[in-house]
Structures are given as C-alpha cells and as structure tokens.
Design a protein around this motif. Sequence first.
Motif, mmCIF file in Angstrom:
data_model
loop_
_atom_site.group_PDB
_atom_site.id
_atom_site.type_symbol
_atom_site.label_atom_id
_atom_site.label_comp_id
_atom_site.label_asym_id
_atom_site.label_seq_id
_atom_site.Cartn_x
_atom_site.Cartn_y
_atom_site.Cartn_z
ATOM 1 N N LYS A 18 0.895 -1.108 -0.048
ATOM 2 C CA LYS A 18 -0.043 -0.052 -0.056
ATOM 3 C C LYS A 18 0.870 1.237 0.016
ATOM 4 N N ALA A 19 2.011 1.331 0.583
ATOM 5 C CA ALA A 19 2.721 2.293 0.508
ATOM 6 C C ALA A 19 3.213 2.561 -0.558
ATOM 7 N N LYS A 20 3.469 1.757 -1.616
ATOM 8 C CA LYS A 20 4.186 1.929 -2.941
ATOM 9 C C LYS A 20 3.015 2.288 -4.244
ATOM 10 N N VAL A 21 1.954 1.556 -3.991
ATOM 11 C CA VAL A 21 0.930 1.535 -4.839
ATOM 12 C C VAL A 21 -0.673 1.717 -4.342
ATOM 13 N N SER A 22 -1.127 2.823 -4.981
ATOM 14 C CA SER A 22 -2.611 2.862 -4.565
ATOM 15 C C SER A 22 -3.614 2.222 -5.671
ATOM 16 N N ALA A 23 -4.796 1.554 -4.998
ATOM 17 C CA ALA A 23 -5.545 0.832 -5.789
ATOM 18 C C ALA A 23 -6.526 1.952 -6.513
ATOM 19 N N VAL A 24 -6.595 3.056 -5.868
ATOM 20 C CA VAL A 24 -7.461 4.079 -6.477
ATOM 21 C C VAL A 24 -6.864 4.489 -7.798
ATOM 22 N N ASP A 25 -5.517 4.853 -7.734
ATOM 23 C CA ASP A 25 -5.113 5.233 -9.016
ATOM 24 C C ASP A 25 -4.947 4.345 -10.078
ATOM 25 N N LEU A 26 -4.880 3.037 -9.940
ATOM 26 C CA LEU A 26 -4.893 2.078 -10.917
ATOM 27 C C LEU A 26 -6.370 1.766 -11.390
ATOM 28 N N VAL A 27 -7.272 1.837 -10.545
ATOM 29 C CA VAL A 27 -8.632 1.532 -10.976
ATOM 30 C C VAL A 27 -9.068 2.673 -11.945
ATOM 31 N N ARG A 28 -8.792 3.878 -11.639
ATOM 32 C CA ARG A 28 -9.185 5.067 -12.380
ATOM 33 C C ARG A 28 -8.483 5.038 -13.793
ATOM 34 N N GLY A 73 -7.962 2.372 -15.269
ATOM 35 C CA GLY A 73 -8.728 1.165 -15.969
ATOM 36 C C GLY A 73 -10.085 1.725 -16.522
ATOM 37 N N SER A 74 -10.501 2.554 -15.687
ATOM 38 C CA SER A 74 -11.937 3.165 -15.824
ATOM 39 C C SER A 74 -11.776 3.961 -17.076
ATOM 40 N N ALA A 75 -10.976 4.821 -17.339
ATOM 41 C CA ALA A 75 -10.667 5.611 -18.547
ATOM 42 C C ALA A 75 -10.750 4.917 -19.713
ATOM 43 N N ALA A 76 -10.186 3.639 -19.692
ATOM 44 C CA ALA A 76 -10.100 2.845 -21.088
ATOM 45 C C ALA A 76 -11.436 2.286 -21.508
ATOM 46 N N VAL A 77 -12.271 2.200 -20.654
ATOM 47 C CA VAL A 77 -13.578 1.536 -20.819
ATOM 48 C C VAL A 77 -14.968 2.689 -20.914
ATOM 49 N N GLY A 107 -17.925 -2.152 -22.559
ATOM 50 C CA GLY A 107 -17.177 -3.484 -22.217
ATOM 51 C C GLY A 107 -16.327 -4.276 -23.109
ATOM 52 N N ASP A 108 -16.425 -4.063 -24.351
ATOM 53 C CA ASP A 108 -15.508 -4.228 -25.344
ATOM 54 C C ASP A 108 -14.313 -4.051 -25.283
ATOM 55 N N LYS A 109 -13.726 -2.991 -24.488
ATOM 56 C CA LYS A 109 -12.425 -2.834 -24.018
ATOM 57 C C LYS A 109 -11.895 -3.099 -22.637
ATOM 58 N N ALA A 110 -12.550 -4.366 -22.361
ATOM 59 C CA ALA A 110 -12.038 -4.704 -21.202
ATOM 60 C C ALA A 110 -10.696 -5.302 -20.926
ATOM 61 N N GLU A 111 -10.177 -5.787 -21.959
ATOM 62 C CA GLU A 111 -8.700 -6.171 -22.128
ATOM 63 C C GLU A 111 -7.696 -5.007 -21.977
ATOM 64 N N ALA A 112 -8.034 -3.647 -22.602
ATOM 65 C CA ALA A 112 -7.536 -2.607 -22.829
ATOM 66 C C ALA A 112 -7.377 -2.155 -21.270
ATOM 67 N N ALA A 113 -8.628 -1.992 -20.661
ATOM 68 C CA ALA A 113 -8.626 -1.700 -19.191
ATOM 69 C C ALA A 113 -7.270 -2.451 -18.454
ATOM 70 N N LEU A 114 -7.581 -3.798 -18.620
ATOM 71 C CA LEU A 114 -6.661 -4.547 -17.909
ATOM 72 C C LEU A 114 -5.169 -4.031 -18.205
ATOM 73 N N ALA A 115 -5.000 -3.932 -19.378
ATOM 74 C CA ALA A 115 -3.486 -3.238 -19.850
ATOM 75 C C ALA A 115 -3.252 -2.107 -19.374
ATOM 76 N N ALA A 116 -4.268 -1.188 -19.291
ATOM 77 C CA ALA A 116 -4.204 0.205 -18.720
ATOM 78 C C ALA A 116 -3.819 0.158 -17.337
ATOM 79 N N ILE A 117 -4.437 -0.902 -16.604
ATOM 80 C CA ILE A 117 -3.932 -0.816 -15.076
ATOM 81 C C ILE A 117 -2.633 -1.451 -14.944
ATOM 82 N N GLU A 118 -2.229 -2.481 -15.718
ATOM 83 C CA GLU A 118 -0.727 -2.818 -15.866
ATOM 84 C C GLU A 118 0.159 -1.669 -16.123
ATOM 85 N N ALA A 119 -0.058 -1.009 -17.182
ATOM 86 C CA ALA A 119 0.778 0.152 -17.514
ATOM 87 C C ALA A 119 0.871 1.177 -16.252
#
Length: 889
Positions: free
Chosen positions: A834-844, A846-850, A869-881
């Motif tokens: 949690k000190a290094k990574v925020s779940a809120v930043d990551l989910v946002r 991914g949300s932009a991608a869909v 929903g067609d861009k679900a994979e893109a959302a996952l990629a955006a979170i990873e990026a």
Amino acid sequence: MQTAKDIRKTFLDFFAANGHEIVPSSPLVPRNDPTLMFTNAGMVQFKNVFTGQEHRPYSRATTSQKCVRAGGKHNDLDNVGYTARHHTFFEMLGNFSFGDYFKDEAIKLAWDLITKEYGLPADKLLVTVHSSDEDAAALWRKIAGLPDEKIIRIPTSDNFWMMGDTGPCGPCSEIFYDHGPSIPGGPPGSPDEDGDRFIEIWNLVFMQYEQLSANERVDLPKPSIDTGMGLERLAAVLQGKHDNYDIDLMRNLIEATAKAAGTDPEGAHKVSHRVIADHLRSACFLIADGVLPSNEGRGYVLRRIMRRAMRHAHLMGCDDPLLYKLVPSLQGEMSDAFPELDRAGALITETLKLEESRFKSMLDRGLKLLEDEAAGLAKGGTLSGDVAFKLYDTYGFPLDLTQDALRARGIAVDTEGFNAAMERQRAEARKAWSGSGEAVTEKVWFELREKVGATEFLGYSAEQAEGQVTALVVDGQPTDTAKKGDEVSLIANQSPFYGESGGQIGDTGVITVTDKGRVRITDTQKKLGDMTIHIGTVEEGEVAVGDLASFAVDVTRRDAIRANHSATHLLHAALRRTLGDHVTQKGSLVAPERLRFDISHPKALSADEIREIEDEVNAAIRANAPVTTRLMDPESAIEAGAMALFGEKYGEEVRVVSMGGDAECDTHFSTELCGGTHVKRTGDIGFLKIIGEGAVGSGVRRIEAVTGVGALDYVRQHDMILAGAAEALRATPGDLTNRINALVEDRKRLEREVADLRKKIAMGGAGGGAASGPAIKEVGGIPFSGRVLQDVPAKELKGMVDEMKTQLGSAVVALVAVTEGKASLVVGVTDDLKAKVSAVDLVRAGSAAVGGKGGGGRPDMAQAGGPDGDKAEAALAAIEAALGETVAA
C-alpha cells in the motif's frame, strides 16, 4: 267524518280497483320540465308520456301528487293565510289515461267516485263544459242524469286546457259543489262566480287535439285523460267546511302550532297560525326533495316561504325557533303517504332550526328599521326602494316579506327603486371583480354568471333530468349555437351533473336535444361556486341557447364515484380510531375506479394496522346503515363532531353527512362536512380493499383503495395471479408459501455455489483449476494478477479480489467483469504494498479505458465502471501500465 287520509286512500283504491296503476308522487323539483319552478299539477310527471316521448308499462294511472305554487307565474304566496283556499303546498288527486279510455269512462268513473264512494248528493253537484264540447254535455246527461241547467257551457279558456303554445290540448269539464243559498255567490260563468257558494272540486281534461301552430289544430290519434282534484278542497266539502284551513289535516297542524307557541289558534294571531301551517308543509316537502335555502332559484323561493312563516312566529311572540318543533306533527299527518318526510327528517329539522336561528338574529333589527322608516307613512303611502333593498341586503328580508309586513297598514313598496338599488350593487361587484388577479382570466364565466345565474344541482336525488341551455362557450367565447364537432362548454339552469369539487371528480354522460343534437360530456366543472360547466363535444346535430335538453349522467360511473366517496368518509373515521386523533385529511381524489386519501401520520402503516382499518370499514359497510344528510352552520356542525375536510371552502350553511352507527341515538361511525354525492346506505359500497400505502411528503401518508366492483376486480386479478403461480409450481394455493420459501432457499444455495465456482475460475488461471492458482506476472518487481471475466455480477468482484490477495500473499490484483456490454472493475493491493501502490490510481486508469469517469475506494481496494465492455482487455492493460509507471517513479 272522512279524514284527509281516508279521502286520499279512497281515491287511490277506487282507481286501482278500476285498472289504474298507483304511481307515487313525483318530486317537487320537476325532472322533465325545466321551465317549471316546481311541480304544480299531477300531470307534470306524465308530460312526456302524453307527448309520446316516453312509454310506461301501464296505460292508466292514478296519483296523489304533492304540488307547490310559490314561484314563477303560479305564485299564491301573498294570499296564503288571508283566504280560505290559497296554499303554497297542496295535494292534487288525479287519474290519467294514456290513449286508453276517454270521455265516457272518465265521466262515469268521476261520477261513481263522488256520489257512491264519497257519498256526495247528486243534487248538490253541477258541471261545466266548454261551449264547443257537446259530446261531454251529452255524456253528463246520459251517465249522471244531470239536467241541462246543471250543465253550464263556458266559452272561455277556463274550460280549455293547453300544455303550451303547441302540443296536446283539449276541452275541460269541471265539477262544482253547491253549498246552498245560505252562502253568497253565483254559479260558474255568472257575475257572482267568485263567491263561496259554488266550489270547484274536480277538473277533467279531455286531451283530444294537438296544437301545431297558432292557427292549426289536429285530432290526436289516441285521445287521453288528465284529471286533477285538490285534496284540501274535497276534504272541506266532505267535512262540511267552507275553509280549507278547517279540515282535519290543517287543523291538527294549526293546533300543534298554537300549543308550541302558547297562543289561541282563533285569536288575534289566526292568520299567523294559518300561514305557518301552510308554509310548514311547503318547506318540509321542498327540503325532503333536495331544495335547500339559498339566494338563487328554488332555494330562494324556499327561503322566502320559511322566512315568511318565521316572521309570523315572531309576531306571535315566539322568542325561540318554532318551525322545527312542528316537524313531528307534520310527519304524523302525512308521512304514511309520503315517507320522504321520515327519511329526510334530520335534514328538515336541522335546516329549519338553522335558518330560523340565523334569521331571528337579524329580524328584530330589520323590523325596527322597517318600523322607523314606515312610521311617517300613512295608508296608501310607499316605502322607499332603497330602504327595502337595505332590508334585503343587510337583514335578509326578501322583498315580498317587506311587502307582507306593510300589507295590513296599506303601505306599498317602491319595487322599481328596489330593483335599481339591486342593479347598483351588481355594478359595484363587477367593478371590484374586474381587477381581482387570476380571476380576470375567467372573465367569461363571471359575465355569464351575472347573465344566466346559478345552476341548480339536482344530482343528490337524480341521475337524469331535463334542463334549459342558458349559455354555450366555444373556443373561449360565448356563442348562441354549437355544431357537430365543436368542443363546447354548456351551462344550464338545472342539472344532475356534479361539477368537480371537494376531491370528487366531475360527472360524464350525455346531453340530448330531442331530434336536434347530442353532446357527449367528458367532464363537469364548477365555476364561481355555483355555476356548472358541462364540457364535451357535439356528436350529432347542434345545440342552441334556449334549447330544452335531457341530461343523463353515466350512472355506472356515478355509482362507483358515490361508493368511493362514501368509503373515504368511513376510511377517515377508521384511520382516526386505529391510529389516533392526530390523523386528519390532507387531500383526496374520488374517481370511479379508485380512491386516494392523504393523511397526517409520521410513519408507515404496519400490515396489522392496515388489516384493522380494513376490518373497521368493512364492518361499517356490512351494517348497511343509512347515510343521512343535515344542513347546519359550520361552527355548530364541528361542535357536534363533524369533521371538516381539507381544502373545502365552507359558506354559512353546510351539508353534514353521517353514516354508520346508530342514527336513532344520533351516534354515527362517521360525520363530516361534505357537498359531494353519496350512497344511500353503507352497504351500497360493497366492500373496501386498501391496495397501497406510502409517503408523499414529510409526515403525510397516502392510502389508495378500491371498493365495490373495483375491489372485486382487484381480488379476482390477484386470485388469477395466485392460481397461475400455484399451477406453475405444481402446488395448491395453500401450499404456495412453503413452496416459494423452499425455492428461495434453493436459489440462495445455488447462488452461493455459483459464486464459489466463479471465484475458483477467477483464481484458477486459464486452465480453470483451483490448484494452479491465479496467473501472475512481475511488473517492476511487483506480482500482478489480472483477469477479464464474462457475466460475473459486479457485487461478487470484491470478494474474489480479497480471496486472490489472501492466496497470493503479496500482489496487485485486478478483475474486469463484462455484463450486458458494460464493464465493472475492481483493483486490490495487499497491505505490504500500500505504501508503494494505490488501488484508487490504478482503477481510475482502467476506468478511463472503458469510457468511465474516475473511480473510488481505499488504497487497498477500489472499484470503477464504464459503458464500453468491449475494451475490457484494454482496461486491464491500462491498469498494468499504470502499475509499471508507479513502480518506475
């Protein structure tokens, strides 16, 4: 001695034995002739039968018809009390033939009744015939054996009857009784005919012609008979009296008045006793037939009659109201023949008492003003019209009451000055009204109200009646004629249609001008308090101002509205009994299909409370108690326990509607002030079912219910639903609850199993096996597991992410679920990261991608969504990026 009751019974029984249908008296307010102020003859209710517009299941009839002559061209008011035979109220005995028998049988029946049943000596009788009617003269000679000198030929219209300028007509034959040479007066047709020796007791009308125009008359295809014999006059002859006020019926009323007033019936106040005895009958019967005192039309005539009687009570020294105390005496004399006197007893009593109490408070001051103004006038003088108007406007003195008060002193009243003062007041009212804000938008209604007056409402006792069209409005403008296709607003002098007010919606129905046009009425509104506006479309022909028309309310709809309206009264009472006296009405809607009732109450009603309220109302319905109406002033009504309704504007007099409970003990389940239409007995409601309850505002609850047929339909519909559900589940209706509970438990179990399976799939990698664990990759040295899932409910994602975090120990987890084309995202971060990574930043990211807008949560758990929903994979990629960028930074 033959009493008035005996005479009435003998007459009706005689004609019944001779094949006549005994037809009850029609109301004093004519339903089939809007040109008449009151029913003034026995034939009024048969008018349309004689003209062929109506057909009855009998061709011979007999009646004892109640009649009033106190308004319009038939007005005997001023003479009552001073003469031997003038009345405002009288009974007309009659027999009628609608194309069945004619002159010969009519004369035979009349002669047999008078000489054999009543026993009048033949040598005391003589008859008149029209000078052109030799047939009648010959029949009197043949049947009665009367000599020519006792068959008097009259050439005038006195012996020729006409219904109007056109229509059925024919010669008359009147039967007279000779009191003997000791009484002054000559036979009919002589210069001394106005004396009291020869008294007309029966008039036989031989309806044999139809008047087509002023100069054209043809024979009727089916000649008819219409007769009329005044009960009071006949009773005077049979009882050996020369004065109608000496017959038993009138003497009993006079004696009751004298006893109540403590005065001598034959003393100085003899005229006053006679006035009160006569006016008591008129007032009570008019109230029983739905007329209430007012300043318009029939109600004004009633008020004049009542106030004239009340002034005479005042002259006798009565300090307290008198007339209402006499109602039981009248009921004892006449309610066996006219049961409406008993049915409306409470309304009659309260109305008389209220009117007299209010009038007495002004009477002394008004009479003092009258005395002061007339003090300087000698016999033959004239009272100022302005003074007469002040008495009317300030003290409620009708003009004729002022004239009556001055009559004994030989002083007249300036009626032209009175009318001028009245017009000045109207002009001031017009001037004041013209600037009264929003009312300006309805200027047309104000102008029409001034021109045509109020609409008399007949709907308390009738759903069909005739009225005269007094005004038409098309496209917002008055017009003389409305044609087929026109949207029209129609006003009439009288109508059974109820105009929307007090929560009760307006009536619908049909207005028909015979052989000319028909208007379909879709709504009825009330304007300026007492003018009824019938709104609809001209379906056929045309309708014009002045037309006489038939008004027919949609009875089925009216009955449903009546039932729902009466049910609101019972519901209101039951709510207060169950929930407490804090419950008051905050609004209502009374429609044919349902009722809506808003109340003050701070919380939702429980199922038990609703059940208790329904039980209370339906118990009152099953009691089938009468619904009674009284007229009172608002203050007295409320003091007596009547509930005032929300939003209702009350005048000086209000209708008090009571239902349920014990009417004899004056204890009622419900008593409210209400001007709407109601059932006659609570049982007419059928039963009530509450179908809805909810909040409509702070501290206000709304209850919806159905009654009667509507309630039956509601129950049937639910029975069908129940039966359908039972059939679908292959169970009996009685076992449905157990079967549904079992199915619910099965469904919950299956949902849990499915959710567990989804978790295993989400965590089991591409192979779907739980043992293989979630697929993991390194992103900047941090373990990352991401999956796209199909048709997984969004609510299950957090649980899955928590499970994966626990299993992985240290990782970032991302799940994107696609359901119905939309994407739901959840990102989880284990505590050590949690000190290094925020779940809120990551989910946002991914949300932009869909196509979503942000997201939210905590550093260790966040969620978001998006429409694509067609861009679900893109959302996952955006979170990873985004994770990679975060680590690199």
